[in-house]
Design a protein around this motif. Structure first.
Motif, PDB file in Angstrom:
ATOM      1  N   GLU A   1       0.830  -1.205   0.000  1.00  0.00           N
ATOM      2  CA  GLU A   1       0.000   0.000   0.000  1.00  0.00           C
ATOM      3  C   GLU A   1       0.867   1.258   0.000  1.00  0.00           C
ATOM      4  O   GLU A   1       0.573   2.234  -0.702  1.00  0.00           O
ATOM      5  N   SER A   2       1.951   1.222   0.746  1.00  0.00           N
ATOM      6  CA  SER A   2       2.849   2.380   0.809  1.00  0.00           C
ATOM      7  C   SER A   2       3.500   2.641  -0.539  1.00  0.00           C
ATOM      8  O   SER A   2       3.567   3.786  -1.001  1.00  0.00           O
ATOM      9  N   ALA A   3       3.984   1.586  -1.181  1.00  0.00           N
ATOM     10  CA  ALA A   3       4.642   1.744  -2.481  1.00  0.00           C
ATOM     11  C   ALA A   3       3.659   2.239  -3.533  1.00  0.00           C
ATOM     12  O   ALA A   3       3.983   3.118  -4.352  1.00  0.00           O
ATOM     13  N   ARG A   4       2.448   1.703  -3.515  1.00  0.00           N
ATOM     14  CA  ARG A   4       1.438   2.112  -4.491  1.00  0.00           C
ATOM     15  C   ARG A   4       1.075   3.584  -4.304  1.00  0.00           C
ATOM     16  O   ARG A   4       0.961   4.350  -5.278  1.00  0.00           O
TER      17      ARG A   4
ATOM     18  N   GLY B   1     -11.378   5.900   0.250  1.00  0.00           N
ATOM     19  CA  GLY B   1     -10.616   5.337   1.347  1.00  0.00           C
ATOM     20  C   GLY B   1      -9.270   4.771   0.940  1.00  0.00           C
ATOM     21  O   GLY B   1      -8.594   4.124   1.747  1.00  0.00           O
ATOM     22  N   ARG B   2      -8.856   5.013  -0.300  1.00  0.00           N
ATOM     23  CA  ARG B   2      -7.556   4.527  -0.777  1.00  0.00           C
ATOM     24  C   ARG B   2      -6.448   5.483  -0.359  1.00  0.00           C
ATOM     25  O   ARG B   2      -6.617   6.703  -0.417  1.00  0.00           O
ATOM     26  N   ALA B   3      -5.333   4.921   0.045  1.00  0.00           N
ATOM     27  CA  ALA B   3      -4.189   5.753   0.425  1.00  0.00           C
ATOM     28  C   ALA B   3      -3.582   6.376  -0.819  1.00  0.00           C
ATOM     29  O   ALA B   3      -3.255   5.675  -1.780  1.00  0.00           O
ATOM     30  N   ILE B   4      -3.448   7.697  -0.818  1.00  0.00           N
ATOM     31  CA  ILE B   4      -2.814   8.376  -1.941  1.00  0.00           C
ATOM     32  C   ILE B   4      -1.491   9.024  -1.525  1.00  0.00           C
ATOM     33  O   ILE B   4      -0.744   9.504  -2.370  1.00  0.00           O
ATOM     34  N   TYR B   5      -1.230   9.052  -0.227  1.00  0.00           N
ATOM     35  CA  TYR B   5       0.066   9.501   0.281  1.00  0.00           C
ATOM     36  C   TYR B   5       0.290   8.813   1.619  1.00  0.00           C
ATOM     37  O   TYR B   5      -0.603   8.805   2.475  1.00  0.00           O
TER      38      TYR B   5
END
Length: 284
Positions: A27-30, A218-222
């Protein structure tokens, strides 16, 4: 996405909420890849002058490698093979090449940042070798490099500091050096505010949950991760490296620039950057 780095990319996805929560490696890399694809143009436009086209600046304080020599003496670097993790537009890598370093390779998770590296190469006639890759999964063989460096590159964005440092240690030859800078861990106690409001501690230093910006789905963008000084030191040791130096640059009197939460006001009171210098033991 256009191949012309002078054409503006779409703006970053809108942040609708900020959370402190866990975020794993994928998730972090994406999130980092998506964020920096969108933000690269604005970042280079705003900070490119401060960073220079071929300069090695360790952080917002302006400490540069030409003065600090954290990677080693110039004569030691000539003929060396160096990897820059999170190279952005290749400014640090380009400076190393100008100093006579044998070979420099830069990696970045953002293709758009690497397009800016190509743009600068063409403008000033000095090419650097770059590849799109993740600091958590380096696409190089064991012992490939004499030096691994990163100036606010991939390490602030990794959830598992020990695993990321072990990966950098893996590609180092015995006797090689790792040097990297991150936001000083104490900064996580304070708001990201360059004014006096940013001098009041409001969060626990020991809260290791990631800072996550999410979109409306709710998706992580940063995603940015917090590791304490002790976490970094232990991770360096776990990776089989020896810590040689920990540099906390002081804010210079001639630097009047404000960069996000960094400013002369705050920089002269609390540290903003931590630079770790470590070495891989030589073969007995």
């Amino acid at each position: 996405m256009t191949d012309d780095p002078n054409t503006a990319s779409p703006p970053p996805s809108a942040t609708v909420r900020v959370a402190r929560r866990a975020a794993d490696a994928d998730e972090s890399a994406r999130a980092s890849r998506t964020w920096w694809e969108d933000a690269a143009d604005a970042y280079q436009a705003e900070h490119g002058g401060f960073l220079g086209d071929d300069a090695f600046v360790w952080g917002p304080e302006g400490l540069d490698e030409a003065r600090a020599r954290l990677l080693g003496k110039p004569e030691e670097l000539r003929g060396a093979r160096v990897l820059e993790v999170g190279c952005g537009a290749g400014q640090c890598a380009r400076w190393l090449r100008s100093q006579g370093v044998g070979e420099v390779v830069g990696i970045d998770v953002s293709y758009r940042q690497l397009q800016h590296a190509r743009r600068i190469d063409e403008q000033i006639g000095a090419a650097v070798t770059v590849a799109q890759a993740d600091a958590q999964r380096l696409p190089f063989a064991d012992g490939s490099f004499d030096v691994v460096c990163s100036a606010y590159g991939g390490f602030p964005f990794v959830p598992d500091a020990a695993a990321a440092l072990a990966e950098s240690a893996r590609v180092l030859r015995p006797g090689g050096r790792l040097a990297f800078s991150v936001s000083h861990p104490i900064r996580w106690c304070f708001p990201d505010d360059p004014t006096e409001a940013g001098l009041v501690a409001c969060d626990s230093y020991f809260d290791r949950r990631a800072y996550v910006e999410e979109d409306d789905a709710g998706r992580a963008i940063y995603v940015e991760h917090h590791h304490t000084l002790g976490d970094w030191v232990r991770s360096i040791a776990t990776a089989g490296l020896y810590l040689r130096d920990l540099v906390e640059p002081e804010w210079p009197e001639d630097n009047e620039q404000t960069w996000g939460g960094w400013s002369p006001l705050r920089g002269r009171i609390i540290p903003g950057t931590a630079i770790f210098v470590a070495e891989k033991p030589p073969v007995p």
